[in-house]
Motif scaffolding. Sequence first.
Motif, PDB file in Angstrom:
ATOM      1  N   ARG A 154       0.831  -1.209   0.000  1.00 40.43           N
ATOM      2  CA  ARG A 154       0.000   0.000   0.000  1.00 40.43           C
ATOM      3  C   ARG A 154       0.864   1.257   0.000  1.00 40.43           C
ATOM      4  N   SER A 203       2.375   1.591  -3.454  1.00 38.14           N
ATOM      5  CA  SER A 203       1.331   1.895  -4.443  1.00 38.14           C
ATOM      6  C   SER A 203       0.969   3.374  -4.430  1.00 38.14           C
ATOM      7  N   ALA A 204       0.919   3.960  -3.239  1.00 36.93           N
ATOM      8  CA  ALA A 204       0.534   5.364  -3.119  1.00 36.93           C
ATOM      9  C   ALA A 204       1.561   6.293  -3.753  1.00 36.93           C
ATOM     10  N   ARG A 205       2.779   5.792  -3.962  1.00 36.21           N
ATOM     11  CA  ARG A 205       3.869   6.609  -4.503  1.00 36.21           C
ATOM     12  C   ARG A 205       4.380   6.068  -5.832  1.00 36.21           C
ATOM     13  N   ARG A 213      12.838  13.022  -5.030  1.00 37.18           N
ATOM     14  CA  ARG A 213      11.453  12.795  -4.594  1.00 37.18           C
ATOM     15  C   ARG A 213      11.138  13.645  -3.363  1.00 37.18           C
ATOM     16  N   SER A 254       0.994  17.236  -0.487  1.00 35.66           N
ATOM     17  CA  SER A 254       0.463  15.906  -0.210  1.00 35.66           C
ATOM     18  C   SER A 254       1.240  14.833  -0.965  1.00 35.66           C
ATOM     19  N   VAL A 255       1.067  13.590  -0.528  1.00 33.16           N
ATOM     20  CA  VAL A 255       1.708  12.456  -1.201  1.00 33.16           C
ATOM     21  C   VAL A 255       1.262  12.380  -2.659  1.00 33.16           C
ATOM     22  N   THR A 256      -0.028  12.591  -2.905  1.00 35.05           N
ATOM     23  CA  THR A 256      -0.548  12.512  -4.275  1.00 35.05           C
ATOM     24  C   THR A 256       0.027  13.612  -5.154  1.00 35.05           C
ATOM     25  N   ALA A 257       0.090  14.828  -4.627  1.00 35.77           N
ATOM     26  CA  ALA A 257       0.646  15.940  -5.405  1.00 35.77           C
ATOM     27  C   ALA A 257       2.123  15.702  -5.707  1.00 35.77           C
ATOM     28  N   LYS A 297       3.620  12.780  -5.896  1.00 32.22           N
ATOM     29  CA  LYS A 297       3.680  11.687  -6.866  1.00 32.22           C
ATOM     30  C   LYS A 297       3.472  12.205  -8.283  1.00 32.22           C
ATOM     31  N   ASN A 298       2.517  13.095  -8.463  1.00 31.89           N
ATOM     32  CA  ASN A 298       2.238  13.628  -9.801  1.00 31.89           C
ATOM     33  C   ASN A 298       3.415  14.430 -10.344  1.00 31.89           C
TER      34      ASN A 298
END
Length: 319
Positions: free
Chosen positions: A66, A69-71, A172, A180-183, A185-186
Amino acid sequence: LHQTSLPITEIALASGFESIRRFNDCFKQQLKLTPTQMRKKTSKHNAKLILKLSYRPPFDWQKMQRFLSARLIPGLEGIGENFYGRSFIYQNVKGQFTAHHQAEKHQFLVEISLEDNRVLKPVVSNIRRVLDLDAELEQIEHDLTDALGTNTLISSGLRLPGIWDVFEAGMRAILGQQISVTAAKNLVIKLVETLGEKQANEQEAYCDNVLYFPTPEAIAQSDLAFFKMPESRKQTITRFAQFAQNQPVEAQNPDNWLALKGIGPWTANYAKMRGLSDPDIFLATDLGVIKALKAHADFDSEKAAPWRSYLTFQLWDKL
């Protein structure tokens, strides 16, 4: 011996033997054949190597899966219910690996493809580090429970997911500063898709088209116009890439990054924790850690040494 044409001496060293004589003796004792005789039984050399990498339980693969996957960066990495794979460059040698978790055997079945098998030994060592296979987790969890006086913070089997090298970890971390982690990652996806080398995947692996993480040279030469971010952040990225390009030895130590404008302790420590797998990093200023600690007002992280990286991940796991 069956899968490569590597010299037997190199195979012995990659297997952990300090001498070819000891390797030959063990080989003959176990199989009643010399390594040379075994090799003569087959003339086929596959491009893909398959190794079994074991660990001592506990290992909570679902939580590591998990987290990764989030990254996940598509093309650079691939992940499934029971596997993780990625591309990498080691000393200018390109490669890919896919690690399939076999929980009942306490091991990963790892497929590796390399342009040059002479770097196999350090590559395998780094795969073990990325998956944190050498951690004595029972002892670590016991020490943390004793030090903190409670087991309410400790989830059994939580490992430290590594990043392939310290430069990638640093990049990274810079891209992930205060977002955020999502931002984050993008942003990494944009960096890899724009500046990373692309290669058709000829192996049956985690994706059809492989991307490699951009080199310091590729990033340093870019104007980073594809990023929608403050110019100050772009300048930090460029300074870091130039430092890694021009002073590669010094750049292996994240403490040396602190002299670069725009890089602070959180960035350097994150890279130590995930790019070097330092077991004793506590990210005290991390927003997730601060949030998780609200339920533990009398908490003293110093007591968790020398396993504060594991404590950091335990706190993230509580979010």
